[in-house]
Design a protein around this motif. Structure first.
Motif, PDB file in Angstrom:
ATOM      1  N   ALA A   1       2.657  -0.826   5.223  1.00  0.00           N
ATOM      2  CA  ALA A   1       1.659  -0.470   4.200  1.00  0.00           C
ATOM      3  C   ALA A   1       0.992  -1.737   3.683  1.00  0.00           C
ATOM      4  CB  ALA A   1       2.329   0.292   3.061  1.00  0.00           C
TER       5      ALA A   1
ATOM      6  N   ALA B   1      -2.318  -1.479   2.689  1.00  0.00           N
ATOM      7  CA  ALA B   1      -3.468  -1.018   1.886  1.00  0.00           C
ATOM      8  C   ALA B   1      -3.278  -1.348   0.414  1.00  0.00           C
ATOM      9  CB  ALA B   1      -3.658   0.480   2.067  1.00  0.00           C
TER      10      ALA B   1
ATOM     11  N   PRO C   1      -0.736   9.210  -5.761  1.00  0.00           N
ATOM     12  CA  PRO C   1       0.578   9.220  -5.114  1.00  0.00           C
ATOM     13  C   PRO C   1       0.911   7.834  -4.573  1.00  0.00           C
ATOM     14  CG  PRO C   1      -1.080  10.264  -3.718  1.00  0.00           C
ATOM     15  CD  PRO C   1      -1.730  10.000  -5.043  1.00  0.00           C
TER      16      PRO C   1
ATOM     17  N   ILE D   1       2.041   6.155  -1.607  1.00  0.00           N
ATOM     18  CA  ILE D   1       2.151   6.549  -0.184  1.00  0.00           C
ATOM     19  C   ILE D   1       3.400   5.930   0.436  1.00  0.00           C
ATOM     20  CG2 ILE D   1       0.986   6.474   2.059  1.00  0.00           C
ATOM     21  CD1 ILE D   1      -1.672   6.188   0.389  1.00  0.00           C
ATOM     22  N   LEU D   2       3.582   4.649   0.179  1.00  0.00           N
ATOM     23  CA  LEU D   2       4.717   3.930   0.770  1.00  0.00           C
ATOM     24  C   LEU D   2       6.037   4.534   0.291  1.00  0.00           C
ATOM     25  CD1 LEU D   2       5.921   1.607   2.379  1.00  0.00           C
ATOM     26  CD2 LEU D   2       5.433   0.080   0.470  1.00  0.00           C
TER      27      LEU D   2
ATOM     28  N   PHE E   1       3.771  -4.496   1.262  1.00  0.00           N
ATOM     29  CA  PHE E   1       3.127  -5.743   0.853  1.00  0.00           C
ATOM     30  C   PHE E   1       3.053  -5.755  -0.668  1.00  0.00           C
ATOM     31  CE2 PHE E   1       1.318  -8.326   4.314  1.00  0.00           C
ATOM     32  CZ  PHE E   1       1.844  -7.610   5.374  1.00  0.00           C
TER      33      PHE E   1
ATOM     34  N   LYS F   1      10.094  -4.224  -6.182  1.00  0.00           N
ATOM     35  CA  LYS F   1       9.383  -3.178  -5.429  1.00  0.00           C
ATOM     36  C   LYS F   1      10.188  -2.740  -4.212  1.00  0.00           C
ATOM     37  CE  LYS F   1       4.890  -4.291  -6.893  1.00  0.00           C
ATOM     38  NZ  LYS F   1       3.660  -5.014  -6.744  1.00  0.00           N
TER      39      LYS F   1
ATOM     40  N   LYS G   1      11.118   1.126  -4.189  1.00  0.00           N
ATOM     41  CA  LYS G   1      10.463   1.980  -3.190  1.00  0.00           C
ATOM     42  C   LYS G   1      11.361   2.219  -1.982  1.00  0.00           C
ATOM     43  CE  LYS G   1       5.831   0.494  -4.525  1.00  0.00           C
ATOM     44  NZ  LYS G   1       4.414   0.766  -4.288  1.00  0.00           N
TER      45      LYS G   1
HETATM   46  O1  C5P Z   1       3.340  -0.876  -6.401  1.00  0.00           O
HETATM   47  P1  C5P Z   1       2.410  -1.733  -5.627  1.00  0.00           P
HETATM   48  O2  C5P Z   1       1.017  -1.139  -5.532  1.00  0.00           O
HETATM   49  O3  C5P Z   1       2.328  -3.151  -6.009  1.00  0.00           O
HETATM   50  O4  C5P Z   1       3.053  -1.731  -4.156  1.00  0.00           O
HETATM   51  C1  C5P Z   1       2.460  -2.351  -3.072  1.00  0.00           C
HETATM   52  C2  C5P Z   1       2.901  -1.707  -1.787  1.00  0.00           C
HETATM   53  O5  C5P Z   1       2.933  -0.277  -1.891  1.00  0.00           O
HETATM   54  C3  C5P Z   1       1.909  -2.002  -0.681  1.00  0.00           C
HETATM   55  O6  C5P Z   1       2.627  -2.024   0.530  1.00  0.00           O
HETATM   56  C4  C5P Z   1       0.969  -0.804  -0.761  1.00  0.00           C
HETATM   57  O7  C5P Z   1       0.307  -0.572   0.469  1.00  0.00           O
HETATM   58  C5  C5P Z   1       1.907   0.321  -1.122  1.00  0.00           C
HETATM   59  N1  C5P Z   1       1.298   1.382  -1.959  1.00  0.00           N
HETATM   60  C6  C5P Z   1       1.112   2.641  -1.464  1.00  0.00           C
HETATM   61  N2  C5P Z   1       0.593   3.623  -2.273  1.00  0.00           N
HETATM   62  C7  C5P Z   1       0.256   3.362  -3.545  1.00  0.00           C
HETATM   63  C8  C5P Z   1       0.440   2.072  -4.072  1.00  0.00           C
HETATM   64  C9  C5P Z   1       0.961   1.099  -3.253  1.00  0.00           C
HETATM   65  O8  C5P Z   1       1.382   2.876  -0.280  1.00  0.00           O
HETATM   66  N3  C5P Z   1      -0.240   4.316  -4.307  1.00  0.00           N
END
Ligand code: C5P
Length: 396
Positions: free
Chosen positions: A270, A272, A302, A304-305, A320, A334, A338
Motif C-alpha cells: 500500500a 497510496a 475506510p 484499505i490496508l 508506507f 502503524k 494495522k
Molecule cells: O494511517 P496512515 O494513513 O498513515 O497509514 C499509511 C499506510 O496505510 C499506507 O501504506 C497507506 O497506503 C495505507 N492506507 C490505506 N487506507 C487508508 C489510509 C492509509 O490503505 N485509508
C-alpha cells in the motif's frame, strides 16, 4: 550472464569512454556482446576499441549492403537477449520516444522484442528539462528500464544529475534478473497515488502524492517476475507496461478495486496516500460562494490496508508511512495497529520531502522488531531494494 547476448548501443556523449570498460565487464561476466554505435559516438571513441574488446565487428550503418549482409538490423534486433543503450544521450532518447528509424541504433531499438535498458548521460540542465523528463516518463511507461543517471560532477563543469552510472553498477543491474530476487508466480497487488474526494461536481480534496514510488515499485515487482495489479489514484504517470492497471478516483473506489483483486494476491503493497476523510455529503451542483465562511462536514474513509491485513490467510502486507516527525515511533505504531508484516517509513518535511521528488530515503521496520535503513537514492533503485527485502523475508 553466461552466454547472454547483450546488444550494446553507444551514442554520442563524453561518457562513451566508459562503455569500453562496460564491454570488458560484460565479457568478463560471460556475456556475448555486440556493439552498435551512432555517428556521434564514433566522434568520441573508435569502433576499433569495441571490436577488440567484444571480439565482434562493430555495427555503425543502416544502409550499408556489406554490413547488412553480415548481420542486418533485423537479425541484430532478434539476436539480442537484452539491449542496453549506454550512454543514452538526450537526442537518442528523444528519437526513441518518437519511434524514428533513420539510423541503425534507433531502428534496432524499434525492431527488437528484447527488454531494453538505457543509461542516460547528459548535462544536468538537459536532464532536468521538461522535454527530457517527459521523454523518460514515456519510455518508462513503454517498459524501458532506466538506470540512473547519477548525481555529481560533470565533464562540462556542472554539478547535478546526469552522469552515466558506473560500468560496474550497470553490469550489476543487468545481472539482477539472473541473480536478483525472484517473485515468479506471485500475484502482487499495489495501491499508488493520491485519492480525490469530490466536494461537488467540480471540486475535490486531495494531496501531493505523485504516485512515483508506487509506479517504481510496480516496475520493480514486474522485473522480479511478479504478476502485478496496480490500483492507482489520479497521477500524471503512464501505466507501467505489463501491469494490470486499475484507475480509480476516491478511497472507496480504491477499496472496491483492491477487494476485487485481493483473493489471488500473495503480496499487498500500500503506497497510496489515501485521503483519511471524505466530504460527508457531496453537493449535486457547484457550491456557490454566498457566505464569507463555509464549513464542510467530513467523515472517515475506510482504511484499505488495515482491511486487507485483517483478512485471514490474506496476503503479506507492506505499508508506507509518510511522517513529518518521530519517524520510528509512528511507523512502528502503524505496523502494530494495522497488523502489517513490514512498513517503509519516510520523512515528508522540508526539502527532503519524498512527495513529487524523484528520490527518497526509507527506514524499513519488520513485524519481528528488526529494521533496516535504505539510504537516499532514486525511487527506481529504492523500489528494487524494497522488493529484494520483501523477496528475502517472505518469498524465499
Ligand atoms: O494511517 P496512515 O494513513 O498513515 O497509514 C499509511 C499506510 O496505510 C499506507 O501504506 C497507506 O497506503 C495505507 N492506507 C490505506 N487506507 C487508508 C489510509 C492509509 O490503505 N485509508
Amino acid at each position: 550472464m553466461k552466454n547472454k547476448r547483450v546488444l550494446l548501443g553507444i551514442t554520442g556523449g563524453i561518457a562513451a569512454y566508459k562503455s569500453a570498460e562496460l564491454v570488458r565487464l560484460l565479457v568478463k561476466a560471460g556475456a556475448e556482446v555486440r556493439v552498435v554505435m551512432t555517428e556521434a559516438a564514433q566522434q568520441f571513441i573508435s569502433p576499433l576499441t569495441f571490436q577488440a574488446l567484444s571480439g565482434n565487428p562493430v555495427h555503425t550503418t543502416l544502409l550499408d549492403p556489406v554490413a547488412e549482409a553480415g548481420m542486418g538490423h533485423i537479425e541484430l534486433a532478434r539476436w539480442a537477449d537484452v539491449m542496453l543503450v549506454a550512454p543514452a544521450t538526450a537526442n537518442t532518447i528523444a528519437e526513441m520516444v518518437a519511434g524514428r528509424a533513420d539510423q541503425l541504433l534507433t531502428t534496432t531499438f524499434l525492431a527488437t522484442a528484447a527488454p531494453v535498458v538505457i543509461a542516460p548521460a547528459m548535462n544536468q540542465q538537459m536532464w532536468a528539462n521538461p522535454a527530457t523528463q517527459n521523454n523518460m516518463e514515456t519510455l518508462r511507461g513503454r517498459g524501458v528500464l532506466v538506470l540512473g543517471p547519477a548525481e555529481g560532477e560533470q565533464a562540462c563543469g556542472d554539478v547535478g544529475a546526469g552522469r552515466m552510472l558506473e560500468p560496474a553498477e550497470l553490469v550489476a543491474c543487468l545481472m539482477a534478473p539472473y541473480t536478483g530476487p525472484s517473485l515468479s508466480g506471485v500475484h502482487a497487488l499495489i495501491t499508488a497515488g493520491p485519492t480525490q474526494e469530490a466536494v461537488d461536481p467540480v471540486r475535490y480534496l486531495s494531496n501531493h502524492s505523485s504516485g512515483k514510488m508506487g509506479h517504481s515499485l510496480c516496475r520493480a515487482l514486474l522485473a522480479a517476475g511478479a504478476e502485478v495489479t496496480l490500483v492507482s489514484g489520479p497521477t500524471n504517470l503512464l501505466p507501467p507496461h505489463g501491469a494490470n492497471y486499475v484507475r480509480v478516483d476516491s478511497a472507496r473506489e480504491m477499496l472496491d478495486a483492491v477487494m476485487a483483486n485481493v483473493e489471488t494476491a500473495k503480496l499487498f503493497v500500500a503506497t497510496a496516500a489515501v485521503a483519511d476523510y471524505r466530504v460527508a455529503e457531496q453537493a449535486a451542483h457547484k457550491i456557490k460562494k454566498n457566505n464569507d465562511e463555509m464549513s464542510l462536514a467530513l467523515e472517515r474513509n475506510p482504511d484499505i490496508l488495515a482491511q486487507v491485513a485483517a483478512i485471514s490467510d490474506g496476503p503479506i502486507c507492506v505499508g508506507f508511512a509518510a511522517e513529518t516527525q518521530r519517524l520510528a515511533e509512528y511507523a512502528q505504531g502503524k505496523l502494530e495497529r494495522k497488523n502489517l508484516d513490514m512498513i517503509c517509513a519516510n520523512l515528508v518535511l522540508g526539502e527532503n520531502s519524498a512527495f513529487g521528488s524523484d528520490d527518497n530515503a526509507l527506514e524499513v521496520f519488520f513485524r519481528d522488531g528488526n529494521s533496516q535503513s535504505l539510504p537516499r537514492a532514486d525511487k527506481g533503485s529504492l523500489a528494487s531494494s524494497v522488493v529484494s527485502l520483501i523477496a528475502q523475508h517472505y518469498f524465499s
